[in-house]
Write an enzyme that holds these catalytic residues in place. Sequence first.
Site, PDB file in Angstrom:
ATOM      1  N   ASP A  46       0.836  -1.195   0.000  1.00  0.00           N
ATOM      2  CA  ASP A  46       0.000   0.000   0.000  1.00  0.00           C
ATOM      3  C   ASP A  46       0.874   1.249   0.000  1.00  0.00           C
ATOM      4  OD1 ASP A  46      -2.178  -1.686   0.226  1.00  0.00           O
ATOM      5  OD2 ASP A  46      -2.326  -1.450   2.404  1.00  0.00           O
ATOM      6  N   ARG A  47       0.329   2.332  -0.500  1.00  0.00           N
ATOM      7  CA  ARG A  47       1.071   3.585  -0.590  1.00  0.00           C
ATOM      8  C   ARG A  47       1.697   3.975   0.750  1.00  0.00           C
ATOM      9  NH1 ARG A  47      -0.992   8.744  -3.923  1.00  0.00           N
ATOM     10  NH2 ARG A  47       0.918   9.977  -3.826  1.00  0.00           N
TER      11      ARG A  47
END
Length: 238
Positions: free
Chosen positions: A77-78
Amino acid sequence: MPKKAKPFKPVPKRFHPGSLPILYEDHDILVVDKPSGLLTVSTDRESDRTAFAYLMDYVRKGQAKSRSRVFIVHRLDRETSGLLVFAKSEESKRWLQQEWAEFNKTYFAVVRGHLAEKSGVFSSYLAENGVHKMVSVKSSDLGKLAKTAYKVIKESKAYSLLEIELMSGKKHQIRVHLSDQGHAVVGDKKYGQDEKGTKRLMLHAGSLTIKHPYTEEWMTFSSNAPHYFDALMKGPNA
């Protein structure tokens, strides 16, 4: 008898992606330490500032027409930091993805509060709802089984530091499972709460053991949790 690794000539330093530390590279794979806030791959809103884009430019040595490229094996995930593996051929990518479930993936997370059981396994069926949020559901007909093993490493007055082993690889499973227990990852605006003063999502991919796609030898990579994890555990609000 295992094959010998292919000789590798490093890319000149002037082509190194400065914001994306490379921990290991050979002719088949690249292992990087992704910072929080950097996308793994492009989205509709962002295509240039991603780990994939930086590494494509890196292996092409600044030559846009070069046939060299990298291939996505998995994603973070970012807002999750830590170990990220890319393949340097389609063949290596397919091999790694086929074997991925057999590899060991360990994360570190800071959560609010104290877990009643200091170690254990969370298990539920996960499905994605209409607003692209993963949720636990009651039946295998509605979702896919996800298992997350954990143990508490350290506790402060307000927080707990966990070591987490992924026993499956479903989207957002760590974040969902901890949220389900009432101990969402600190800084998780999607599955927890927007905590003022928290700089980031407190989730880090800290250890990864894989088989090399060419030599088939086991390799372990590690990345220390960012200093901010320790600072939060020792901070004035801890």
